[in-house]
Design an enzyme around this catalytic site. Structure first.
Site, PDB file in Angstrom:
ATOM      1  CD  GLU A   1      18.338  37.923 -12.063  1.00  0.00           C
ATOM      2  OE1 GLU A   1      18.212  38.801 -12.959  1.00  0.00           O
ATOM      3  OE2 GLU A   1      17.848  36.779 -12.272  1.00  0.00           O
TER       4      GLU A   1
ATOM      5  CD  GLU B   1      14.342  35.991  -9.391  1.00  0.00           C
ATOM      6  OE1 GLU B   1      14.079  35.749 -10.683  1.00  0.00           O
ATOM      7  OE2 GLU B   1      14.658  36.917  -8.997  1.00  0.00           O
TER       8      GLU B   1
END
Ligand code: BGP
Length: 481
Positions: free
Chosen positions: A177, A380
């Site tokens: 991220e 995810e």
């Protein structure tokens, strides 16, 4: 037309080292930033402490104790039929201080055993090189990623692991991220404040100009490091594929007012495309200059950096997807806020206030694909929930429903023509929550008998979702009942 999931689709589950491994100070491992991060909950934010305080609890010290259970865990993943297991390497296990000349052999051995176990079980690992994680020493001594020295240390680390695990790992992700820009910057380590959400990091109304510059410089340095290691990976092993890993920020306009639409476009640009353009197209977006000017941001970007960015584009895009949010022109981010944006009044939310929006996933997949036309992997996706073990069972109905609806959305996107090659749910097994440090915010398909303070047997128990996902994988996404 009803296209199926492609053959060889990478079904699996994901974890992160500092949330699952435990064993924080053995076998030569150094301290990681997360090892200084206390537990917390929805109301009480986690703290970063300069020393390890005796009376505080640090969830990374135990995780779900995967370090001592990895064989059992991987066998359970294999039983579900996982084609891939996404995990991260703990940088401080390999280079305990980050700036060491030589790697820690015991750390290298651990991941070798783990990857060999995966191979034995027919599971291809997908490996994140750094998941919100950095050797503590790099944060304290160098100020984390705002210091260009970090690029050199990261490249050294990359060279070691690419060479060591050649033939065992083909899919690598550089920074977890990267667009979220939180703890991985390292600058927070000594401030004692746990990083807040992306908004606050990149557009913090309370940050000084110097801080803003440092954050954007840190991000730039991460981009360069990523580009350098993509090139390195291809030199070491042409079989390797390296992806970026994005937090899938999905924004809808709160209303149809043109100002809100404009604000939404800006949110999408800043939170997704600022980073993705650099990593996928090899250059900053066309609007970056104006943005930097307006924000007073001054960056050190060398000619060599620009060459590296151009030559180090990733091979694929991976991203996390949990929720969607809204943007509006008049939205002011409150100090200390942990919101991503404004709440969509049309959507239901989890117990932690995260909206549930499967359709948004189809939308975001199409957004990303139309812009980059690169293969996509969702690494995810899942729901955090309070769960109870009753008579040896966990009836995690909400998880099954959440995953089913999102898998349907992925299938729709594949039918649209989007090239999606894998899905790893978050999380393969119960682990510590990154945001709150709780264990009771459970995401796994496998229950781990542990509580927020590290008490419990750490026994593994299959949840209902375990059996459901097994069927999904067996039928390559056809049977979702
Ligand atoms: C992502 C992180 C993960 C993970 C997940 C769930 O942003 O990459 O590390 O933990 O979010 O968030 P949380 O654990 O805060 O519920």
């Amino acid at each position: 037309m009803n296209k199926k999931f492609p053959d060889g689709f990478l079904w699996g589950g994901a974890t992160a080292a500092t949330q699952c491994e435990g064993a924080w100070n053995i076998d030569g491992k150094g301290e990681s930033i997360l090892d200084h991060c206390t537990n917390g909950d929805r109301m009480n934010p986690r703290r970063i402490t300069n020393t390890i305080e005796e009376n505080a609890f640090y969830p990374s010290h135990k995780g779900c104790d995967q370090y001592h259970h990895f064989e059992e865990d991987i066998e359970l993943f294999a039983e579900m039929g996982f084609k891939t297991y996404r995990l991260s390497i703990n940088w401080s296990r390999i280079y305990p201080n980050g700036d060491d000349e030589e790697p820690n052999q015991l750390g290298l051995d651990y991941y070798r055993r783990l990857f060999e176990k995966c191979k034995q079980c027919g599971i291809e690992p997908t490996v994140t090189m750094t998941h919100y994680d950095m050797p503590w020493n790099l944060a304290v001594k160098y100020g984390g990623w705002s210091n260009r020295k970090l690029i050199e240390f990261f490249v050294r680390y990359a060279k070691t692991i690419f060479t060591e695990y050649k033939g065992l790992v083909k899919n690598w992700l550089t920074f977890n991220e990267i667009n979220f820009g939180t703890i991985s910057y390292g600058e927070f380590a000594t401030s004692g404040i746990i990083p807040k959400c992306g908004h606050v990091i990149m557009e913090d109304p309370n940050a000084t100009q110097e801080e803003v510059n440092r954050r954007f410089q840190a991000l730039h340095n991460e981009f360069v490091a990523s580009a350098k290691v993509v090139q390195l990976a291809h030199e070491i092993d042409p079989e390797i594929k390296v992806g970026c890993m994005m937090c899938g920020f999905a924004y809808y306009p709160l209303t149809c007012k043109p100002e809100d639409v404009e604000a939404t476009q800006r949110s999408m640009e800043i939170w997704n495309y600022y980073s993705m353009d650099v990593m996928c197209k090899g250059k900053y977006p066309y609007w970056a200059k104006r943005y930097w000017n307006e924000q007073g941001i001054e960056l050190e970007i060398t000619e060599e950096d620009l060459r590296d960015l151009k030559n180090g584009c990733v091979d694929f895009i991976s991203f996390s997807y949990y929720r969607t949010d809204c943007s509006a022109a008049n939205h002011v981010v409150k100090e200390g806020s942990t919101e991503f944006g404004m709440k969509n009044p049309e959507l239901k939310a989890t117990e932690w206030g995260w909206t549930i929006d499967p359709k948004g996933l189809r939308w975001l997949l199409n957004e990303y694909y139309s812009r980059y036309e690169m293969p996509l992997m969702i690494v995810e996706n899942g729901i955090g929930a309070y769960e109870k073990l009753e008579d040896g069972k966990v009836h995690d109905v909400a998880r099954i429903e959440y995953m089913r609806d999102h898998i349907v959305a992925i299938k729709e996107a594949i039918n649209d023509g989007v090239d999606v090659f894998g899905y790893t749910c978050w999380s393969a097994i119960d682990i510590v929550s990154a945001g709150t440090g709780e264990f009771k915010k459970r995401y796994g398909l496998i229950y781990v008998d542990a509580d927020d303070l590290g008490n419990g047997t750490y026994n593994r128990i299959k949840k209902d979702s375990f059996y459901w996902y097994k069927k999904v994988i067996e039928t390559n996404g056809e049977n979702l009942d």
